[in-house]
Design a protein around this motif. Structure first.
Motif, PDB file in Angstrom:
ATOM      1  N   GLU A 189       2.249  -9.693  -1.344  1.00 11.16           N
ATOM      2  CA  GLU A 189       2.518 -10.521  -2.494  1.00 11.16           C
ATOM      3  C   GLU A 189       1.548  -9.408  -3.419  1.00 11.16           C
ATOM      4  OE1 GLU A 189       5.129 -14.078  -1.775  1.00 11.16           O
ATOM      5  OE2 GLU A 189       2.990 -13.922  -1.441  1.00 11.16           O
ATOM      6  N   LYS A 190       0.727  -9.744  -3.143  1.00 13.98           N
ATOM      7  CA  LYS A 190      -0.766  -8.895  -3.803  1.00 13.98           C
ATOM      8  C   LYS A 190      -0.739  -7.833  -4.450  1.00 13.98           C
ATOM      9  CE  LYS A 190      -4.361 -12.440  -2.666  1.00 13.98           C
ATOM     10  NZ  LYS A 190      -5.811 -13.005  -2.510  1.00 13.98           N
ATOM     11  N   SER A 191      -0.179  -6.274  -3.097  1.00 15.93           N
ATOM     12  CA  SER A 191      -0.481  -5.628  -3.164  1.00 15.93           C
ATOM     13  C   SER A 191       0.859  -5.123  -4.178  1.00 15.93           C
ATOM     14  CB  SER A 191       0.358  -4.836  -2.142  1.00 15.93           C
ATOM     15  OG  SER A 191      -0.814  -5.008  -0.758  1.00 15.93           O
ATOM     16  N   ASN A 192       1.608  -5.414  -4.016  1.00 15.38           N
ATOM     17  CA  ASN A 192       2.963  -4.981  -5.139  1.00 15.38           C
ATOM     18  C   ASN A 192       2.868  -5.158  -6.908  1.00 15.38           C
ATOM     19  OD1 ASN A 192       4.816  -4.644  -3.852  1.00 15.38           O
ATOM     20  ND2 ASN A 192       5.942  -6.311  -3.063  1.00 15.38           N
ATOM     21  N   ASP A 193       1.570  -7.054  -6.415  1.00 14.92           N
ATOM     22  CA  ASP A 193       1.778  -7.465  -7.827  1.00 14.92           C
ATOM     23  C   ASP A 193       0.721  -6.166  -8.745  1.00 14.92           C
ATOM     24  OD1 ASP A 193       3.085  -9.397  -7.864  1.00 14.92           O
ATOM     25  OD2 ASP A 193       1.543 -10.887  -7.274  1.00 14.92           O
ATOM     26  N   PHE A 194      -0.315  -5.524  -7.918  1.00 16.18           N
ATOM     27  CA  PHE A 194      -1.420  -5.157  -8.126  1.00 16.18           C
ATOM     28  C   PHE A 194      -0.828  -4.320  -8.691  1.00 16.18           C
ATOM     29  CE2 PHE A 194      -3.766  -1.196  -5.989  1.00 16.18           C
ATOM     30  CZ  PHE A 194      -4.041  -0.906  -6.364  1.00 16.18           C
TER      31      PHE A 194
END
Length: 277
Positions: A189-194
Motif C-alpha cells: 500500500e505504501k509503495s502504491n501511495d509513494f
C-alpha cells in the motif's frame, strides 16, 4: 456520254494510296502537369513564368531525332521558345544542369528525411532510457515490489510534463513523505501511495515556495492521520502569514498526536496573534 471518257474507269480499290505520316499521340494532361510542377511552371529556356506566357511541354531531344516521351526528355518551354526551337537540339548544357540540380535536390531531401527519422528514433530511445532510469530508482525504493508495464507507461507520461531532474527530486520527497511518516499500512500500500504521489509533488514543486512547503506538510499529515484536506491548507496559510515558522510547522506535523491536536494548536496561535493587531 457526259463527262466520262471512253477509257475504262479505274476501280477505286485499285487506286494507289497516298502515304500519310502517322500522327504522334499527344502527351496526357497528367504528364504535362507533372512536368510543369517539376519545373515550377517556368520556361526552362528563357525563365518566363505562367500566366505571363503560354507554357508547352517540349522534347529536349526532338521526336524527329528519336526523342522519347520519357520524363527526363521533357521540359517546360514557353510558346515562343518552343516554336522558335523547332526540332533543333540544345547546344548548351542548361538542361543537363537543370537535371543535375534536380537530382541534387532530391538527394538532399532524401538525406534530410533519413536524418529526421534517425533523430526521431534517437528521441524515442532517449525517452525509453529515461523511463528505465526512473523505473530502476523506484524499484530500488519499493523492493521487493517493482514497477509493472502499466507503471512504465505512466512514467513515460510524466516525462511529457516534467524533466528528469524534477521527477528524481519528487521521488526523494515522496519516499520520505510516505515511508518516513506513513500510517499503519502494508508495504504494498505504501509503495502504491509513494508511486502516485510522485507526479503530484512535481506539480507542487512548480508552485511558489511557501505553497510547496505547505503542500509537503499536508502530505506528511495525510500519511500520519486523518486530515480535513481543504481546511488544513487554509489553516496553515493563515498561521504562517501571522508568523508561524514553516520549519517548526513541518516538525509539528511529524510529531502531532492527531488531527485535533494539530488543528487546535494552529487555531489557538491564529486567535492569539490576530488579537495583537
Amino acid at each position: 456520254m457526259g463527262r466520262l471518257s471512253t477509257k475504262k474507269k479505274q476501280k477505286a480499290s485499285e487506286m494507289p494510296i497516298k502515304d500519310v505520316k502517322t500522327a504522334r499521340k499527344p502527351l496526357s494532361k497528367k504528364i504535362r502537369f507533372e512536368i510543369f510542377k517539376r519545373d515550377g511552371f517556368k520556361c526552362q529556356y528563357c525563365g518566363k513564368s505562367a500566366p505571363d506566357v503560354v507554357l508547352h511541354v517540349d522534347h529536349i531531344n526532338p521526336v524527329s531525332k528519336g526523342g522519347s516521351d520519357d520524363l527526363m526528355n521533357l521540359i517546360t518551354s514557353c510558346s515562343d521558345c518552343n516554336l522558335g526551337k523547332k526540332d533543333i537540339l540544345l547546344t548548351d548544357n542548361s538542361v543537363i544542369e537543370k537535371q543535375r540540380k534536380q537530382l541534387q535536390e532530391l538527394n538532399e531531401k532524401r538525406e534530410q528525411l533519413e536524418m529526421m527519422l534517425q533523430w526521431r528514433e534517437s528521441l524515442a530511445n532517449l525517452d525509453q532510457d529515461l523511463v528505465m532510469v526512473i523505473t530502476k530508482k523506484v524499484n530500488e525504493l519499493i523492493e521487493p515490489h517493482e514497477v509493472n508495464v502499466n507503471g512504465e507507461k505512466t512514467i513515460k507520461s510524466w516525462l511529457k510534463k516534467f524533466s528528469l531532474e524534477e521527477i528524481l527530486n519528487a521521488i526523494d520527497s515522496a519516499f520520505e513523505s510516505v515511508f518516513g511518516f506513513g500510517k499503519d499500512k502494508s508495504h504494498e500500500e505504501k509503495s502504491n501511495d509513494f508511486f502516485n504521489l510522485i507526479p503530484k509533488i512535481c506539480s507542487v514543486n512548480r508552485m511558489p515556495e511557501i505553497d510547496r512547503e505547505l503542500c509537503y506538510i499536508r502530505g506528511i499529515l495525510k500519511n500520519r492521520m486523518y486530515v480535513n484536506f481543504g481546511y488544513v491548507m487554509q489553516l496553515m496559510k493563515k498561521a504562517t502569514s501571522l508568523g508561524f515558522d514553516v520549519e517548526e510547522l513541518k516538525e509539528f506535523a511529524k510529531t502531532a498526536r492527531n488531527w485535533t491536536t494539530f488543528k487546535t494548536t494552529l487555531e489557538t496561535f491564529i486567535q492569539e496573534n490576530e488579537n495583537e493587531f
